[in-house]
Design a protein around this motif. Sequence first.
Motif, PDB file in Angstrom:
ATOM      1  N   ASN A  29       0.799  -1.222   0.000  1.00  0.00           N
ATOM      2  CA  ASN A  29       0.000   0.000   0.000  1.00  0.00           C
ATOM      3  C   ASN A  29       0.834   1.276   0.000  1.00  0.00           C
ATOM      4  OD1 ASN A  29      -2.514  -1.359   0.075  1.00  0.00           O
ATOM      5  ND2 ASN A  29      -2.155  -1.817   2.231  1.00  0.00           N
ATOM      6  N   TRP A  30       2.125   1.171  -0.286  1.00  0.00           N
ATOM      7  CA  TRP A  30       2.968   2.359  -0.269  1.00  0.00           C
ATOM      8  C   TRP A  30       2.562   3.347  -1.351  1.00  0.00           C
ATOM      9  CZ3 TRP A  30       8.550   0.059   0.362  1.00  0.00           C
ATOM     10  CH2 TRP A  30       8.776  -0.171   1.722  1.00  0.00           C
ATOM     11  N   THR A  31       2.162   4.527  -0.909  1.00  0.00           N
ATOM     12  CA  THR A  31       1.903   5.669  -1.780  1.00  0.00           C
ATOM     13  C   THR A  31       2.544   6.872  -1.099  1.00  0.00           C
ATOM     14  OG1 THR A  31      -0.200   6.146  -0.705  1.00  0.00           O
ATOM     15  CG2 THR A  31      -0.270   4.744  -2.673  1.00  0.00           C
ATOM     16  N   ASN A  32       2.657   7.965  -1.795  1.00  0.00           N
ATOM     17  CA  ASN A  32       3.262   9.178  -1.240  1.00  0.00           C
ATOM     18  C   ASN A  32       4.669   8.921  -0.703  1.00  0.00           C
ATOM     19  OD1 ASN A  32       3.225  11.930  -0.845  1.00  0.00           O
ATOM     20  ND2 ASN A  32       2.428  11.757   1.236  1.00  0.00           N
ATOM     21  N   VAL A  33       5.464   8.208  -1.476  1.00  0.00           N
ATOM     22  CA  VAL A  33       6.847   7.894  -1.129  1.00  0.00           C
ATOM     23  C   VAL A  33       7.757   8.987  -1.677  1.00  0.00           C
ATOM     24  CG1 VAL A  33       8.704   6.199  -1.452  1.00  0.00           C
ATOM     25  CG2 VAL A  33       6.333   5.428  -1.189  1.00  0.00           C
ATOM     26  N   THR A  34       8.749   9.394  -0.898  1.00  0.00           N
ATOM     27  CA  THR A  34       9.763  10.329  -1.356  1.00  0.00           C
ATOM     28  C   THR A  34      11.006   9.524  -1.696  1.00  0.00           C
ATOM     29  OG1 THR A  34       8.895  12.093   0.033  1.00  0.00           O
ATOM     30  CG2 THR A  34      11.166  12.337  -0.733  1.00  0.00           C
ATOM     31  N   ILE A  35      11.521   9.717  -2.906  1.00  0.00           N
ATOM     32  CA  ILE A  35      12.716   9.005  -3.351  1.00  0.00           C
ATOM     33  C   ILE A  35      13.806  10.038  -3.601  1.00  0.00           C
ATOM     34  CG2 ILE A  35      13.719   7.501  -5.115  1.00  0.00           C
ATOM     35  CD1 ILE A  35      10.852   6.458  -5.599  1.00  0.00           C
ATOM     36  N   VAL A  36      14.944   9.854  -2.939  1.00  0.00           N
ATOM     37  CA  VAL A  36      16.075  10.754  -3.096  1.00  0.00           C
ATOM     38  C   VAL A  36      17.172   9.996  -3.840  1.00  0.00           C
ATOM     39  CG1 VAL A  36      17.783  12.192  -1.926  1.00  0.00           C
ATOM     40  CG2 VAL A  36      15.481  11.973  -0.978  1.00  0.00           C
ATOM     41  N   ILE A  37      17.623  10.571  -4.941  1.00  0.00           N
ATOM     42  CA  ILE A  37      18.643   9.957  -5.789  1.00  0.00           C
ATOM     43  C   ILE A  37      19.913  10.792  -5.640  1.00  0.00           C
ATOM     44  CG2 ILE A  37      19.230   9.328  -8.160  1.00  0.00           C
ATOM     45  CD1 ILE A  37      16.077   9.344  -8.604  1.00  0.00           C
ATOM     46  N   ASN A  38      20.937  10.189  -5.013  1.00  0.00           N
ATOM     47  CA  ASN A  38      22.213  10.861  -4.761  1.00  0.00           C
ATOM     48  C   ASN A  38      23.308  10.174  -5.569  1.00  0.00           C
ATOM     49  OD1 ASN A  38      21.281  12.722  -2.738  1.00  0.00           O
ATOM     50  ND2 ASN A  38      21.205  11.018  -1.310  1.00  0.00           N
ATOM     51  N   PRO A  39      23.529  10.596  -6.817  1.00  0.00           N
ATOM     52  CA  PRO A  39      24.600   9.966  -7.597  1.00  0.00           C
ATOM     53  C   PRO A  39      25.985  10.375  -7.076  1.00  0.00           C
ATOM     54  CG  PRO A  39      23.462  11.651  -8.887  1.00  0.00           C
ATOM     55  CD  PRO A  39      22.809  11.607  -7.546  1.00  0.00           C
TER      56      PRO A  39
END
Length: 118
Positions: free
Chosen positions: A70-80
Amino acid sequence: MSQKTGVILLKVDGFVLEAMPGVKANMGNPERSSVIANNGVVGFFETPKESMVSCTIPHDAKTDFDKNTNWTNVTIVINPDAGPSYQIDGAFLSNSLELTDAGGGVALEFKGPRAKKL
């Protein structure tokens, strides 16, 4: 041994999870297609696309499939390792959860709005 090109963090339900190596990320840039006329390319059309992050998280005793589905409203941070960082706000889990024995993780696919440069 897998080599990482950066760190992908998933922020959901008050937790921060780090994706395992093997992440695939699309920032949600538009897709372009050529416009052909008079025997040549005269321009292009842009079609908006969603961002997409495909990753694996560790499977352990804390994994709750009912909650994760049920995961919604997830924040994804991409740190290359090189270049600017990006963030996707309001991402949602778009796949059904599956266990794999390759690396002991749970494969996840998230989609959402275009990533923002931080």
